[in-house]
Each structure stands twice: as C-alpha cells, then as structure tokens.
Design an enzyme around this catalytic site. Structure first.
Site, short mmCIF file in Angstrom:
data_model
loop_
_atom_site.label_atom_id
_atom_site.label_comp_id
_atom_site.label_asym_id
_atom_site.label_seq_id
_atom_site.Cartn_x
_atom_site.Cartn_y
_atom_site.Cartn_z
N HIS A 27 84.86 62.88 27.64
CA HIS A 27 84.47 62.09 26.46
C HIS A 27 85.56 62.20 25.40
O HIS A 27 85.79 63.26 24.83
CB HIS A 27 83.13 62.60 25.91
CG HIS A 27 82.54 61.71 24.86
ND1 HIS A 27 82.03 60.46 25.13
CD2 HIS A 27 82.40 61.87 23.51
CE1 HIS A 27 81.58 59.90 24.02
NE2 HIS A 27 81.81 60.73 23.02
N HIS A 29 87.47 59.88 22.02
CA HIS A 29 87.77 58.72 21.17
C HIS A 29 89.18 59.01 20.66
O HIS A 29 89.35 59.71 19.65
CB HIS A 29 86.80 58.59 20.01
CG HIS A 29 85.35 58.60 20.40
ND1 HIS A 29 84.74 57.54 21.02
CD2 HIS A 29 84.39 59.56 20.29
CE1 HIS A 29 83.47 57.82 21.25
NE2 HIS A 29 83.23 59.05 20.83
N ARG A 50 81.40 60.05 9.32
CA ARG A 50 81.49 58.75 9.98
C ARG A 50 82.09 57.71 9.05
O ARG A 50 82.82 56.82 9.50
CB ARG A 50 80.08 58.32 10.45
CG ARG A 50 80.11 57.19 11.44
CD ARG A 50 78.73 56.82 11.92
NE ARG A 50 77.93 56.19 10.89
CZ ARG A 50 76.86 55.42 11.13
NH1 ARG A 50 76.47 55.21 12.37
NH2 ARG A 50 76.19 54.88 10.15
N TYR A 89 85.07 51.86 21.87
CA TYR A 89 84.19 50.93 21.15
C TYR A 89 84.91 50.11 20.08
O TYR A 89 84.28 49.33 19.36
CB TYR A 89 82.98 51.65 20.54
CG TYR A 89 83.30 52.77 19.57
CD1 TYR A 89 83.60 52.50 18.24
CD2 TYR A 89 83.27 54.09 19.98
CE1 TYR A 89 83.87 53.51 17.34
CE2 TYR A 89 83.55 55.13 19.09
CZ TYR A 89 83.85 54.83 17.77
OH TYR A 89 84.12 55.84 16.89
N HIS A 175 76.48 52.59 23.52
CA HIS A 175 76.90 53.48 22.43
C HIS A 175 75.83 54.51 22.11
O HIS A 175 76.11 55.70 22.05
CB HIS A 175 77.27 52.70 21.17
CG HIS A 175 77.76 53.61 20.09
ND1 HIS A 175 76.91 54.24 19.20
CD2 HIS A 175 79.01 54.07 19.80
CE1 HIS A 175 77.61 55.03 18.41
NE2 HIS A 175 78.88 54.94 18.75
N ARG A 178 70.71 53.85 18.79
CA ARG A 178 70.82 53.18 17.49
C ARG A 178 71.48 51.81 17.64
O ARG A 178 71.06 50.83 17.02
CB ARG A 178 71.68 54.02 16.52
CG ARG A 178 71.03 55.29 16.05
CD ARG A 178 71.95 56.05 15.10
NE ARG A 178 72.91 56.88 15.81
CZ ARG A 178 74.23 56.74 15.74
NH1 ARG A 178 74.76 55.80 14.99
NH2 ARG A 178 75.02 57.54 16.41
N HIS A 202 75.99 58.21 24.21
CA HIS A 202 75.69 59.25 23.23
C HIS A 202 74.17 59.43 23.17
O HIS A 202 73.45 58.45 22.93
CB HIS A 202 76.15 58.82 21.83
CG HIS A 202 77.62 58.68 21.64
ND1 HIS A 202 78.19 57.56 21.09
CD2 HIS A 202 78.64 59.53 21.90
CE1 HIS A 202 79.51 57.73 21.00
NE2 HIS A 202 79.80 58.91 21.50
N GLU A 205 72.37 63.21 19.48
CA GLU A 205 73.41 64.04 18.87
C GLU A 205 72.93 64.64 17.56
O GLU A 205 73.30 65.77 17.24
CB GLU A 205 74.68 63.20 18.64
CG GLU A 205 75.82 63.98 18.00
CD GLU A 205 77.11 63.21 17.88
OE1 GLU A 205 77.10 61.99 18.15
OE2 GLU A 205 78.14 63.82 17.52
N HIS A 239 76.51 64.79 24.56
CA HIS A 239 75.95 65.66 23.51
C HIS A 239 74.61 66.26 23.93
O HIS A 239 74.48 67.48 23.98
CB HIS A 239 75.82 64.97 22.14
CG HIS A 239 77.09 64.38 21.64
ND1 HIS A 239 78.26 65.12 21.56
CD2 HIS A 239 77.41 63.13 21.22
CE1 HIS A 239 79.23 64.34 21.10
NE2 HIS A 239 78.75 63.13 20.89
N ASP A 290 86.27 64.70 22.85
CA ASP A 290 85.57 63.83 21.90
C ASP A 290 86.46 63.38 20.74
O ASP A 290 87.33 62.54 20.92
CB ASP A 290 84.30 64.56 21.42
CG ASP A 290 83.32 63.63 20.70
OD1 ASP A 290 83.68 62.47 20.43
OD2 ASP A 290 82.19 64.07 20.40
ZN LIG Z 1 81.53 60.13 21.08
#
Ligand SMILES: [Zn+2]
Length: 412
Positions: A27, A29, A50, A89, A175, A178, A202, A205, A239, A290
């Site tokens: 995993h 990003h 975020r 993403y 994703h 949510r 995900h 988490e 997660h 991650d």
């Molecule tokens: Zn992630």
C-alpha cells in the site's frame, strides 16, 4: 532449534550474505513522500493532515507526480522493496476535468516504478463522492469519477496498455465506504470478480469513519461489506484498525488479506489494529509504506508484532519473524496479483551489517525482521534486472535532483 520455531523457507545464508525475496510494499501513495517531515508541527488529527495532503495533491502536474513517485520508488528499492502496490486515486486535472488521455497520471506512476526497477501493482481507485452525503471538497475533484463505468473504462485501458508487461499488474481499489456508495461497491466488485482482479480498500482506519458508516447505513464498514457479500480471498483490507469481533471473524473466514501500514498509522494517530486476532482468525498479513511518512519497510514488518504487544501487554502477540517475513514477501506479492514470487526476484542482505552481526542461525528470520534496516541491503534483482548493486541504485542522483526541483516548485 525448537520444533515449534522452524526456519523460514524464504531465507538462505551463504557466506556473509543472506538471500531472500524482495519485500512487497502493498500500500503506497507515492506522491505523499513529499509530505515527510512537513506535517509534524501543530496539533491536529487525521482529518487536518488530510487537508495538507489535499493542498499537495491539488497542485501536481503529471511531470511532478512522476518525479516524486520515482524518487519514492528509488528510496523503496534501496530499502529492499521489489514490488509496490500503488493505491492510485489522483486521476484528473485540478478542478476535475479528465485529461485528454484519461489515464496519464496512472501511467506516470507506473513508469516511475518501472524506471526505478520495481514491479508495480497499480490499483486504479474508485472515488465517487466526497463523503457519505457531502459534496466533494475542491481538491477531491481530481479524484472523482461520475460512475463505476468510468472507473472500469480506465481499468480496462490500463490492463490493455500493460498486458504484455510482466512487471505490471492492474487491480481495482475502492477508496473507502465514505467515497464509494454501496451499490457502486457491489457493481465494481462484480466486475473485479468476473475479471479475477485484486480488490483493495481502506477499511475502518478512523473511528469517525466507523461512526459515519453506522449513521449512514446502519452497519460498521466490514459489517456493510459482509452484508453485501463483498469479502473474498482477493480482497485486501488496508488498515483494518477499528473492528468489532465479528468483523475480525468475517475477514478471517474470507481469507482476506489485511495490509497494515504501521508507521503511517502511527503518524496519523489511527490507533492500534487487532493484528493477533486477525491472523488467528485466518486473515493473511501484508504490509505497506502507505504515506511514506517513515523510510523503513523492515520497521513496517516488525511493528506489526511490536505494536500488538503494546495493545495487548503481551509478548509474541501476533507473528514471529518467519510469519512476518512471509507477510512482507510472498503474501505481499500475492496481494498484488503475483501468485508466486517470480523467478529471478532476489534480495541480498549483508550479514556483516552492524545490526545483523551475530544473528542466531536457528532463528534467522527473527534476526532479520527484528534487526534489519535499509542499510543492510547489498543487492537486489527484479526479474532479469539488477536494481541494487553494492548497496547503490544507479538512478538515485538523477531522481534526487528532479525531486528537489519539484519540491522548490510546490507550495503546500
Ligand atoms: Zn492509503
């Protein structure tokens, strides 16, 4: 040697060299590498972190995404990683208009991994809304597709483009509960099942995600997936932190993978996942770097066990070195779509590295997993290509120069 403590079949000792498969960072990003050391001031939460991540994501050009990803992947190679799972993403232009070539950003990330010498599982991510009922934040528009068909179209385009490349696998990511409504989760999962694709997501988490899912659907996240029959042996729960007991059982019974990303989860204040119960229930462990908040895939592995000790106040709480090594290699490759570790993929550690000197030959996996750092990596081959020789990556100087130039261009 104790009969209950078999040597790892993945690890061989010859002279002062230790041979094993390369690690899998399941995993990643990659663009978030640019955040390392830049989010450590001021109080906050996952959600305030975020916002800063969104400011970065909203600025990136394809060229900048390539440069950051390439540097992140060279750094992973130097630490012993031979295959990376990129949970991708960032799809569209700032504001949300697709690029003329819709998959250009995914292609930049794939090329960055290939140029760094890695294999890559590109997990093309479905992101269909901002949150359960919210309009997307401006920066989220780059992530969002109008419907599952747009997602499937891009997955198909990427599969066609890389069909002949043994270093690339394309999978599907959802994703989160949510960002993807349950009807779309089901539609996309049906597509992945028909095509035999891995499905990453995900899952649970943050407590707020669990509470919001309960409020919106009446289910906790894994309960929701179970109720809609969306768990299976090609499902990778990333997660898997805030779980009710029956959710742990459901992931285990499905023989799903759980991908723990302990250094990022610590960095974000996510909480402690029930690693021991998940593995005892039958879930298969793998690990990921991650957000690249910390630089060490070996720490990701040992942290699975060490953090479980913190959670349970017990030692030997989740997995020994051999099990962690299997999670970090064979399970990781499998979670990205490689049923077996390809011939030629090999990592060589320096047994004279100060942290490995004197490792017990009867417990070599423990010695490696609980002792190694990136410093011990002497060589790595991925397929027919030597990636690391004498501890060095030939692409590092150019990758570093391009990365530093991009950091000067960005403001986040
Ligand atoms: Zn992630």
């Amino acid at each position: 040697m104790n009969a209950s403590d078999p040597p790892s079949p993945l690890l061989r000792h010859t002279g002062d060299a230790l041979h094993l498969p390369p690690l899998a960072s399941v995993h990643s990003h990659a663009f978030q590498r640019a955040l390392r050391g830049r989010t450590q001031q001021q109080r906050g939460t996952f959600w305030s972190w975020r916002e800063q991540m969104y400011r970065l994501a909203d600025q990136l050009t394809p060229e900048q995404l390539y440069a950051i990803s390439h540097y992140a992947f060279v750094e992973l190679a130097l630490a012993g990683v031979g295959v990376v799972g990129e949970f991708h993403y960032l799809h569209h232009q700032p504001g949300g208009r697709p690029y003329e070539r819709r998959t250009v950003l995914a292609e930049q990330v794939i090329q960055a991994a290939l140029d760094a010498g890695l294999r890559i599982g590109l997990l093309r991510t479905a992101y269909l809304r901002g949150d359960f009922d919210d309009d997307p934040a401006p920066a989220q528009r780059r992530f969002i597709d109008p419907d599952p068909d747009a997602v499937i179209r891009d997955v198909e385009a990427l599969r066609d483009a890389y069909a002949g490349n043994p270093r690339v696998r394309v999978g599907l990511a959802l994703h989160s509960v949510r960002a993807v409504p349950v009807e779309a989760l089901a539609e996309l999962s049906d597509y992945a099942e028909r095509e035999g694709l891995m499905v990453h997501m995900h899952v649970a988490e943050q407590p707020r995600e669990v509470e919001a899912c309960l409020a919106a659907t009446g289910y906790r996240p894994v309960q929701l997936l179970t109720a809609h029959n969306l768990l299976h042996s090609r499902f990778v729960a990333v997660h898997a932190t805030h779980l009710a007991p029956e959710e742990i059982d459901a992931l285990g019974q499905a023989r799903a993978f759980v991908c723990l990303c302990r250094t990022t989860e610590r960095d974000l204040g996510d909480g402690l996942p029930p690693a021991g119960p998940l593995l005892r229930a039958g879930a298969r462990l793998c690990a990921g770097t991650d957000s690249h908040a910390a630089p060490d895939p070996w720490e990701e592995l040992r942290a699975v066990e060490l953090d479980e000790r913190s959670r349970t106040l017990r030692r030997h709480a989740a997995a020994d070195g051999a099990a962690l090594l299997a999670g970090g290699t064979a399970h990781g490759y499998a979670a990205l779509g490689w049923d077996h570790i390809p011939e030629g993929d090999e990592l060589v550690l320096d047994g004279t590295d100060p942290a490995l000197v004197g490792a017990d030959p009867a417990r070599l996996a423990d010695g490696v997993v609980f002792g190694a750092t990136a410093r011990a990596v002497r060589g790595m081959r991925v397929g027919d290509r030597p990636v690391i020789s004498h501890g060095a990556h030939p692409g590092l100087p150019a990758a570093r120069k391009a990365y530093l130039e991009v950091l000067r261009e960005l403001d986040f």
